[in-house]
Scaffold this motif. Structure first.
Motif, mmCIF file in Angstrom:
data_model
loop_
_atom_site.group_PDB
_atom_site.id
_atom_site.type_symbol
_atom_site.label_atom_id
_atom_site.label_comp_id
_atom_site.label_asym_id
_atom_site.label_seq_id
_atom_site.Cartn_x
_atom_site.Cartn_y
_atom_site.Cartn_z
ATOM 1 N N VAL A 15 69.853 12.628 88.077
ATOM 2 C CA VAL A 15 69.733 13.577 86.962
ATOM 3 C C VAL A 15 69.725 15.013 87.470
ATOM 4 O O VAL A 15 70.384 15.887 86.895
ATOM 5 C CB VAL A 15 68.473 13.267 86.117
ATOM 6 C CG1 VAL A 15 68.197 14.366 85.124
ATOM 7 C CG2 VAL A 15 68.635 11.943 85.394
ATOM 8 N N LEU A 16 69.013 15.270 88.558
ATOM 9 C CA LEU A 16 69.001 16.623 89.122
ATOM 10 C C LEU A 16 70.373 17.008 89.670
ATOM 11 O O LEU A 16 70.788 18.164 89.563
ATOM 12 C CB LEU A 16 67.935 16.746 90.205
ATOM 13 C CG LEU A 16 66.507 16.871 89.700
ATOM 14 C CD1 LEU A 16 65.532 16.815 90.868
ATOM 15 C CD2 LEU A 16 66.317 18.132 88.906
ATOM 16 N N GLY A 19 72.535 17.785 86.707
ATOM 17 C CA GLY A 19 72.109 19.086 86.188
ATOM 18 C C GLY A 19 72.603 20.231 87.049
ATOM 19 O O GLY A 19 73.010 21.273 86.535
ATOM 20 N N GLU A 23 75.087 23.130 85.937
ATOM 21 C CA GLU A 23 74.690 24.525 86.140
ATOM 22 C C GLU A 23 75.790 25.289 86.887
ATOM 23 O O GLU A 23 76.103 26.426 86.544
ATOM 24 C CB GLU A 23 73.384 24.568 86.929
ATOM 25 C CG GLU A 23 72.718 25.906 86.979
ATOM 26 C CD GLU A 23 72.036 26.278 85.688
ATOM 27 O OE1 GLU A 23 72.132 27.456 85.317
ATOM 28 O OE2 GLU A 23 71.426 25.399 85.056
ATOM 29 N N TRP A 29 74.152 22.333 77.779
ATOM 30 C CA TRP A 29 73.036 21.398 77.968
ATOM 31 C C TRP A 29 72.559 21.353 79.413
ATOM 32 O O TRP A 29 71.803 20.468 79.783
ATOM 33 C CB TRP A 29 73.387 19.984 77.503
ATOM 34 C CG TRP A 29 73.773 19.915 76.076
ATOM 35 C CD1 TRP A 29 75.032 19.856 75.584
ATOM 36 C CD2 TRP A 29 72.913 19.930 74.933
ATOM 37 N NE1 TRP A 29 75.012 19.820 74.219
ATOM 38 C CE2 TRP A 29 73.713 19.864 73.795
ATOM 39 C CE3 TRP A 29 71.518 19.999 74.799
ATOM 40 C CZ2 TRP A 29 73.184 19.868 72.529
ATOM 41 C CZ3 TRP A 29 71.001 19.994 73.526
ATOM 42 C CH2 TRP A 29 71.832 19.927 72.414
ATOM 43 N N ARG A 30 72.958 22.301 80.251
ATOM 44 C CA ARG A 30 72.574 22.250 81.661
ATOM 45 C C ARG A 30 71.078 22.455 81.852
ATOM 46 O O ARG A 30 70.484 21.807 82.700
ATOM 47 C CB ARG A 30 73.382 23.261 82.461
ATOM 48 C CG ARG A 30 73.215 24.687 81.993
ATOM 49 C CD ARG A 30 74.229 25.609 82.656
ATOM 50 N NE ARG A 30 74.078 26.968 82.205
ATOM 51 C CZ ARG A 30 74.830 27.532 81.267
ATOM 52 N NH1 ARG A 30 75.770 26.838 80.682
ATOM 53 N NH2 ARG A 30 74.636 28.771 80.919
ATOM 54 N N ILE A 33 69.143 19.212 81.005
ATOM 55 C CA ILE A 33 69.312 18.161 82.011
ATOM 56 C C ILE A 33 68.479 18.466 83.249
ATOM 57 O O ILE A 33 67.807 17.579 83.801
ATOM 58 C CB ILE A 33 70.800 17.983 82.353
ATOM 59 C CG1 ILE A 33 71.567 17.486 81.137
ATOM 60 C CG2 ILE A 33 70.977 17.019 83.514
ATOM 61 C CD1 ILE A 33 73.062 17.460 81.310
ATOM 62 N N VAL A 34 68.487 19.700 83.699
ATOM 63 C CA VAL A 34 67.674 20.080 84.860
ATOM 64 C C VAL A 34 66.192 19.932 84.531
ATOM 65 O O VAL A 34 65.402 19.441 85.354
ATOM 66 C CB VAL A 34 68.013 21.520 85.311
ATOM 67 C CG1 VAL A 34 67.042 22.009 86.362
ATOM 68 C CG2 VAL A 34 69.430 21.587 85.835
#
Length: 57
Positions: A15-16, A19, A23, A29-30, A33-34
């Protein structure tokens, strides 16, 4: 228990990573997610890891 730490660690890194990619590419939606990745890290992986270390000590 150890397998759940590995699965949660993989999901957190995934997930990171997604994200970070969002980014870098400035996709929508960045931030969410981060933020979700850091929530998984802070409230999922780290407490589970320390609980596992406490139980084995």
């Amino acid at each position: 228990m150890k397998k759940s730490i590995y699965v949660l660690g993989f999901l957190t890194c995934f997930v990171l990573g997604i994200g970070a990619m969002f980014e870098f590419l400035h996709w929508p939606w960045r931030g969410i997610i981060v933020f979700a990745g850091f929530l998984l890290l802070n409230f999922g992986l780290i407490p589970l890891y320390f609980y596992h270390k406490y139980k084995n000590a």
